[in-house]
Every structure is written in structure tokens, then in C-alpha cells.
Design an enzyme around this catalytic site. Structure first.
Site, PDB file in Angstrom:
ATOM      1  N   LYS A  40      72.767  54.233  37.193  1.00 12.27           N
ATOM      2  CA  LYS A  40      72.836  54.531  39.240  1.00 12.27           C
ATOM      3  C   LYS A  40      71.097  55.033  39.625  1.00 12.27           C
ATOM      4  O   LYS A  40      70.882  56.299  38.815  1.00 12.27           O
ATOM      5  CB  LYS A  40      73.511  55.640  39.352  1.00 12.27           C
ATOM      6  N   LYS A  48      76.398  60.439  46.257  1.00  9.44           N
ATOM      7  CA  LYS A  48      77.871  60.421  45.845  1.00  9.44           C
ATOM      8  C   LYS A  48      77.824  62.280  45.715  1.00  9.44           C
ATOM      9  O   LYS A  48      79.316  62.869  45.834  1.00  9.44           O
ATOM     10  CB  LYS A  48      78.032  60.068  43.976  1.00  9.44           C
ATOM     11  N   ARG A  51      78.532  63.287  48.746  1.00 14.00           N
ATOM     12  CA  ARG A  51      80.177  63.618  48.706  1.00 14.00           C
ATOM     13  C   ARG A  51      81.116  64.622  48.406  1.00 14.00           C
ATOM     14  O   ARG A  51      82.812  64.516  48.838  1.00 14.00           O
ATOM     15  CB  ARG A  51      80.739  61.864  48.958  1.00 14.00           C
ATOM     16  N   ASP A  67      80.065  57.817  36.638  1.00 17.53           N
ATOM     17  CA  ASP A  67      78.973  56.331  36.447  1.00 17.53           C
ATOM     18  C   ASP A  67      77.559  56.406  36.895  1.00 17.53           C
ATOM     19  O   ASP A  67      77.547  55.331  37.107  1.00 17.53           O
ATOM     20  CB  ASP A  67      79.515  55.694  37.030  1.00 17.53           C
ATOM     21  N   ARG A  72      78.657  45.610  34.437  1.00 16.51           N
ATOM     22  CA  ARG A  72      80.079  44.673  35.145  1.00 16.51           C
ATOM     23  C   ARG A  72      79.805  43.689  34.004  1.00 16.51           C
ATOM     24  O   ARG A  72      78.631  43.198  34.362  1.00 16.51           O
ATOM     25  CB  ARG A  72      79.375  44.804  36.272  1.00 16.51           C
ATOM     26  N   LYS A 107      92.863  47.157  45.793  1.00 16.56           N
ATOM     27  CA  LYS A 107      92.638  48.315  46.972  1.00 16.56           C
ATOM     28  C   LYS A 107      92.874  47.495  48.557  1.00 16.56           C
ATOM     29  O   LYS A 107      93.178  46.841  48.876  1.00 16.56           O
ATOM     30  CB  LYS A 107      91.425  48.581  46.893  1.00 16.56           C
ATOM     31  N   HIS A 115      88.490  48.858  36.552  1.00 12.57           N
ATOM     32  CA  HIS A 115      87.688  49.744  35.901  1.00 12.57           C
ATOM     33  C   HIS A 115      87.880  50.857  34.234  1.00 12.57           C
ATOM     34  O   HIS A 115      89.322  51.349  34.029  1.00 12.57           O
ATOM     35  CB  HIS A 115      87.557  50.831  36.699  1.00 12.57           C
ATOM     36  N   GLU A 134      80.611  53.357  32.644  1.00 13.85           N
ATOM     37  CA  GLU A 134      81.830  53.386  33.775  1.00 13.85           C
ATOM     38  C   GLU A 134      82.061  51.175  33.425  1.00 13.85           C
ATOM     39  O   GLU A 134      80.508  50.640  34.116  1.00 13.85           O
ATOM     40  CB  GLU A 134      81.717  53.175  35.060  1.00 13.85           C
ATOM     41  N   GLU A 149      81.614  41.751  50.134  1.00 13.62           N
ATOM     42  CA  GLU A 149      82.758  43.060  51.285  1.00 13.62           C
ATOM     43  C   GLU A 149      81.467  43.980  51.051  1.00 13.62           C
ATOM     44  O   GLU A 149      81.247  44.780  52.263  1.00 13.62           O
ATOM     45  CB  GLU A 149      84.087  43.517  50.266  1.00 13.62           C
TER      46      GLU A 149
HETATM   47  P1  0O2 Z   1      77.753  51.831  43.697  1.00 11.49           P
HETATM   48  O1  0O2 Z   1      76.638  51.441  44.541  1.00 11.49           O
HETATM   49  O2  0O2 Z   1      78.980  50.764  42.872  1.00 11.49           O
HETATM   50  O3  0O2 Z   1      77.523  52.873  42.110  1.00 11.49           O
HETATM   51  P2  0O2 Z   1      86.616  57.683  41.074  1.00 11.49           P
HETATM   52  O4  0O2 Z   1      85.721  58.967  41.504  1.00 11.49           O
HETATM   53  O5  0O2 Z   1      87.043  57.856  40.031  1.00 11.49           O
HETATM   54  O6  0O2 Z   1      88.090  59.050  42.072  1.00 11.49           O
HETATM   55  P3  0O2 Z   1      85.438  56.608  42.593  1.00 11.49           P
HETATM   56  O7  0O2 Z   1      83.682  56.264  41.680  1.00 11.49           O
HETATM   57  O8  0O2 Z   1      84.734  55.060  43.862  1.00 11.49           O
HETATM   58  O9  0O2 Z   1      86.190  57.098  42.660  1.00 11.49           O
HETATM   59  O10 0O2 Z   1      85.622  55.260  40.998  1.00 11.49           O
HETATM   60  P4  0O2 Z   1      85.988  53.743  41.891  1.00 11.49           P
HETATM   61  O11 0O2 Z   1      87.602  53.127  42.325  1.00 11.49           O
HETATM   62  O12 0O2 Z   1      86.643  53.120  39.959  1.00 11.49           O
HETATM   63  O13 0O2 Z   1      85.007  52.631  41.965  1.00 11.49           O
HETATM   64  C1  0O2 Z   1      83.421  53.153  41.007  1.00 11.49           C
HETATM   65  C2  0O2 Z   1      82.513  51.073  41.946  1.00 11.49           C
HETATM   66  O14 0O2 Z   1      84.312  50.641  41.854  1.00 11.49           O
HETATM   67  C3  0O2 Z   1      82.238  51.631  42.658  1.00 11.49           C
HETATM   68  O15 0O2 Z   1      81.139  52.134  42.777  1.00 11.49           O
HETATM   69  C4  0O2 Z   1      82.396  50.443  43.064  1.00 11.49           C
HETATM   70  O16 0O2 Z   1      81.246  49.439  42.856  1.00 11.49           O
HETATM   71  C5  0O2 Z   1      83.218  50.179  42.922  1.00 11.49           C
HETATM   72  N1  0O2 Z   1      84.059  49.827  44.222  1.00 11.49           N
HETATM   73  C6  0O2 Z   1      85.276  50.708  44.316  1.00 11.49           C
HETATM   74  N2  0O2 Z   1      85.951  49.978  45.217  1.00 11.49           N
HETATM   75  C7  0O2 Z   1      85.601  49.040  46.024  1.00 11.49           C
HETATM   76  C8  0O2 Z   1      85.468  48.430  47.136  1.00 11.49           C
HETATM   77  O17 0O2 Z   1      86.104  48.082  48.139  1.00 11.49           O
HETATM   78  N3  0O2 Z   1      84.806  47.570  47.544  1.00 11.49           N
HETATM   79  C9  0O2 Z   1      84.170  46.855  46.507  1.00 11.49           C
HETATM   80  N4  0O2 Z   1      82.714  45.697  46.624  1.00 11.49           N
HETATM   81  N5  0O2 Z   1      83.367  47.577  45.449  1.00 11.49           N
HETATM   82  C10 0O2 Z   1      83.933  48.720  45.244  1.00 11.49           C
HETATM   83  P5  0O2 Z   1      80.043  53.223  43.823  1.00 11.49           P
HETATM   84  O18 0O2 Z   1      79.711  54.732  42.986  1.00 11.49           O
HETATM   85  O19 0O2 Z   1      81.187  53.666  44.897  1.00 11.49           O
HETATM   86  O20 0O2 Z   1      78.963  52.532  44.287  1.00 11.49           O
END
Ligand code: 0O2
Length: 210
Positions: A40, A48, A51, A67, A72, A107, A115, A134, A149
Site C-alpha cells: 500500500k 486510511k 478515516r 492490508d 489479488r 456489497k 477477501h 490481505e 467501479e
Molecule cells: P485499495 O486502494 O484497493 O487498497 P475493514 O477494515 O476490514 O472493515 P476494509 O479495509 O475496507 O474494511 O476491508 P474490505 O471491505 O475487505 O475492503 C478491502 C479492499 O477491497 C479495498 O481496499 C478495495 O481494494 C476492495 N474493495 C472493497 N470494497 C470495494 C468496492 O466497493 N469496490 C471496489 N472496486 N473495491 C472494493 P481499500 O483500502 O479500500 O483500497
């Protein structure tokens, strides 16, 4: 230096996924289409933590983010995703911290993916360390949808017009149907191929008999 254990954990997991890829179905086929991995970005880590109402320090990242290292895994079929997750769960030295099944429970925006947060043991010259990774496992079709998306989300900074979000949800449904159709098509291909082989062998036997 702080990133090194995460990088090591990624490399170790990547090797395990490669082994699973060539062993899961023997030499008949492979479940994995491709694997992407990343550490990351500093800005993403800070965003993050912000947030989460936390200061952007390395100690906070280490303590609160799971993460920092991400893999992936893009599979061909939905069934491959399930089987791969099952195989990872069986590896007793890996610690499964958390699973999120957005395939069974997508979602609200339509996002589908499986995941896992897995802690990986790393043996260095100074001893054993543990780093979380992750793992996102999804099909090619799910990844196609998620990439678009992601782009739309960033283009509109999370405030996409309702008709775009609605169309995107509709596309998620189509992608789900496509995955199911491709899986049954693949099963039909394998069945037809097996039947053909069987008929060919029968014919050879008959010819030998005459
Ligand atoms: P990036 O830039 O990809 O690293 P949590 O703390 O576990 O409750 P978190 O960390 O949001 O919540 O976990 P979650 O839901 O498992 O999502 C982790 C990652 O999944 C995200 O990382 C995205 O890569 C992907 N993801 C989750 N939801 C969506 C979505 O609605 N659309 C898309 N395109 N990807 C999604 P990051 O850190 O948000 O971003």
C-alpha cells in the site's frame, strides 16, 4: 526497512499460490489466471488511518492496518475461488484472521470478491516474525467490474450520479450471470471432451477386435 516483512510475506504467499496453481487440478488445468500484488502506498496508508481518526505513523499502520501487503488472485471460475480459499485455510502454519465473502453477500453497490486476511510466518536470521496480508480472490469477470467501479468511484469522488450507480449494480448482476454461464459451459466442454475420448478408445478397441 519497515516494509521488508510485508514484502517477504507477499513473496512467501506468492510461492504458495504458484504451488497450488500447478497442483490443484494436476496438469489438466489451472485455477489462477493471474496474480497481482502490491504494498500500500504511503499516501493510501495515511488516508486510511485518517478515516479511522488515527495519526499517520508507522506504529499506527502496523497496529491497525491489515492490508499494507495485498495480493489479488484472479481466477477463471467462481468454483476456483472457493477451492483456492479452502486450500489456503488448510495450510496450518498460516493464521486466518478474517474472511469476508462478498461473493455470497455482495456489497450494496454490487461489489463481489472473496477477501481473506492471513498472517504469514517469516523466518529471518534474527528469528520469527508475523506479517498480515490481505488476499482478494475473484474471477476475471468480477475483477472487470471492480476495476470499472473503482475508476468511476474516483472520478466522482464517491458521489456518482444515481443512474450511474444503478447501471453499475445492473452490470454486477450481468457479470454474476456471465460467471455462472461460463462455469456451466466449461463443465459441458469437459464432459463432451471426455465422451469424445471414450468414443475414440471404443473405436480403437473395435478396430483391433476386427
Ligand atoms: P485499495 O486502494 O484497493 O487498497 P475493514 O477494515 O476490514 O472493515 P476494509 O479495509 O475496507 O474494511 O476491508 P474490505 O471491505 O475487505 O475492503 C478491502 C479492499 O477491497 C479495498 O481496499 C478495495 O481494494 C476492495 N474493495 C472493497 N470494497 C470495494 C468496492 O466497493 N469496490 C471496489 N472496486 N473495491 C472494493 P481499500 O483500502 O479500500 O483500497
Amino acid at each position: 526497512d519497515l516494509i521488508v516483512p510485508y514484502q517477504d510475506a507477499l513473496n512467501l504467499l506468492k510461492a504458495r499460490l504458484d504451488v497450488l496453481n500447478h497442483s490443484m487440478y494436476g496438469n489438466k488445468s489451472h485455477p489462477i489466471h493471474n496474480i497481482q500484488f502490491r504494498i500500500k502506498q504511503k499516501a493510501s496508508i495515511e488516508e486510511k488511518l485518517k478515516r479511522m481518526d488515527l495519526q499517520g505513523s508507522f506504529m499506527n499502520a502496523k497496529e491497525h492496518l491489515q492490508d499494507i501487503a495485498g495480493i489479488r488472485v484472479i481466477c477463471y471460475f467462481e468454483k476456483d475461488v472457493e477451492l483456492l480459499a479452502e486450500q489456503l485455510r488448510k495450510q496450518s502454519d498460516l493464521i486466518l484472521v478474517k474472511e469476508k465473502d462478498y461473493i455470497t453477500n455482495p456489497k450494496p453497490n454490487g461489489y463481489r470478491s472473496f477477501h481473506m486476511i492471513i498472517e504469514v510466518p517469516i523466518y529471518t536470521s534474527t528469528g520469527k516474525q508475523i506479517a498480515p496480508v490481505e488476499i482478494q480472490i475473484r474471477t476475471i469477470a468480477m475483477d472487470f467490474w471492480a476495476s470499472l467501479e473503482h475508476k468511476i468511484y474516483y472520478k466522482f469522488e464517491g458521489n456518482a450520479p444515481e443512474y450511474i450507480s444503478r447501471d453499475l449494480r445492473e452490470c454486477a448482476g450481468i457479470v454474476g450471470q456471465l460467471d455462472a454461464k461460463m462455469l456451466s459451459l466449461n463443465e459441458a466442454i469437459l464432459e463432451a471432451k471426455e465422451k469424445q475420448e471414450h468414443e475414440r478408445e471404443e473405436k480403437i478397441r473395435e478396430d483391433e477386435h476386427h
